[in-house]
Motif scaffolding. Structure first.
Motif, mmCIF file in Angstrom:
data_model
loop_
_atom_site.group_PDB
_atom_site.id
_atom_site.type_symbol
_atom_site.label_atom_id
_atom_site.label_comp_id
_atom_site.label_asym_id
_atom_site.label_seq_id
_atom_site.Cartn_x
_atom_site.Cartn_y
_atom_site.Cartn_z
ATOM 1 N N GLY A 285 49.325 34.591 22.765
ATOM 2 C CA GLY A 285 50.827 35.532 22.853
ATOM 3 C C GLY A 285 51.867 35.003 23.825
ATOM 4 O O GLY A 285 53.126 35.496 23.290
ATOM 5 N N ASP B 88 53.961 32.025 22.265
ATOM 6 C CA ASP B 88 54.390 32.974 21.256
ATOM 7 C C ASP B 88 55.980 32.948 22.452
ATOM 8 O O ASP B 88 57.142 33.084 21.895
ATOM 9 C CB ASP B 88 54.565 33.720 20.411
ATOM 10 N N LYS C 296 46.058 31.008 15.496
ATOM 11 C CA LYS C 296 46.555 31.522 15.771
ATOM 12 C C LYS C 296 48.036 31.064 15.938
ATOM 13 O O LYS C 296 48.946 32.071 15.728
ATOM 14 C CB LYS C 296 46.359 33.274 17.044
ATOM 15 N N TYR D 218 50.306 31.060 13.692
ATOM 16 C CA TYR D 218 50.745 32.124 12.639
ATOM 17 C C TYR D 218 52.284 32.354 13.183
ATOM 18 O O TYR D 218 53.292 32.406 12.872
ATOM 19 C CB TYR D 218 50.116 33.625 12.844
ATOM 20 N N TYR D 219 52.238 32.341 14.725
ATOM 21 C CA TYR D 219 53.424 32.527 15.564
ATOM 22 C C TYR D 219 54.196 31.200 14.944
ATOM 23 O O TYR D 219 56.229 31.818 14.544
ATOM 24 C CB TYR D 219 53.526 32.596 17.155
ATOM 25 N N THR E 280 56.605 32.264 11.357
ATOM 26 C CA THR E 280 57.387 32.858 11.571
ATOM 27 C C THR E 280 58.581 32.572 11.556
ATOM 28 O O THR E 280 59.544 33.083 11.180
ATOM 29 C CB THR E 280 56.875 34.484 12.905
#
Length: 272
Positions: free
Chosen positions: A183, A186, A214, A217-218, A221
């Motif tokens: 996070g 990101d 993960k 994944y960011y 986007t």
């Protein structure tokens, strides 16, 4: 000294007491700048009249300033001493950062990490961002302004950043990749997208190879938009295809699905 409103406010801790001052300095294990003590001798904690400090580095507040609401005074149980619990609550590990103003998750700190005489640093915990604001407290106070108009930025204009600023971003990216949670990475990537192509491409390359799926994944986007034809000029199509093919085998199922759809969008756009 035209720094505060005429009326006292909740930040005011009463007249500065020499004994309390020494006690707080002992607990924080620092010698406060003489210029800071001089201000508190005139008004021991207050809301600022001038609430903005200009900076050329984009951050969570604006692209050309940080917000400074109040200055901590020194009291027996609150004010500057709140640094101790704020550091613990927000995961600020260094005891050499003394918080003089807080709008959590952003903090203005006296930064003793590299020298006895502290610089002033802006720290955004959630964005994993640090910005050096001033060489010392006096320079910081003199640099505050009453208002500043946020400038429109061309997110892909390489001339909007100096070479030194670009190098600082490289350092932040490398640090985030080694120590940041997905996070946090990101959040940094969102900020990098408002800098220039050089930094964007560097971080894309780092994120595609990150050990935590993960993070891919960011990254997707952003790459999904590129595959559809947005963000032209940032990522070359051949490189985009290479990254999408790689992430289509990601251990993160959401990233995998986005990559497969991205490849379809890219092929459609290129009539393949």
């Amino acid at each position: 000294m035209d720094l505060w409103e005429e009326e006292f406010d909740d930040n005011f801790k009463g007249e500065l007491n020499a004994e309390t001052l020494q006690k707080v300095q002992r607990e924080l294990q620092v010698d406060l700048p003489e210029s800071y003590i001089n201000v508190l001798n005139k008004r021991n904690g207050f809301y600022l009249k001038k609430k903005y400090f200009p900076t050329c580095i984009p951050n969570s507040w604006a692209n050309n300033s940080v917000y400074v609401d109040a200055l901590y005074g020194i009291g027996e149980d609150s004010g500057l001493i709140d640094t101790i619990y704020l550091r613990k609550e927000w995961g600020i590990r260094s005891k050499k950062l003394v918080i003089i103003s807080a709008e959590a998750p952003a903090f203005i700190c006296l930064d003793y990490r590299r020298r006895k005489n502290p610089i002033v640093t802006f720290i955004d915990v959630e964005a994993n961002q640090e910005i050096k604001l001033a060489k010392g407290f006096e320079e910081f106070m003199n640099g505050l302004v009453e208002e500043i108009k946020e400038e429109e930025m061309d997110p892909f204009d390489d001339s909007s950043l100096t070479r030194q600023q670009i190098e600082e971003y490289y350092t932040k990216i490398d640090h985030s990749m080694l120590n940041g949670k997905p996070g946090e990475i990101d959040q940094l990537f969102i900020k990098i997208l408002s800098t220039n192509n050089e930094l964007i491409r560097y971080m894309v390359e780092k994120m595609r190879h990150h050990k935590k799926p993960k993070v891919q994944y960011y990254l997707m986007t952003f790459l999904s938009a590129c595959a559809e034809g947005n963000n032209k000029g940032i990522i070359e199509d051949d490189y985009l295809r290479e990254v999408l093919n790689e992430i289509s085998n990601s251990k993160n199922k959401d990233a995998e699905a986005l990559a497969i759809y991205g490849l379809k969008d890219l092929n459609k756009r290129l009539n393949i």
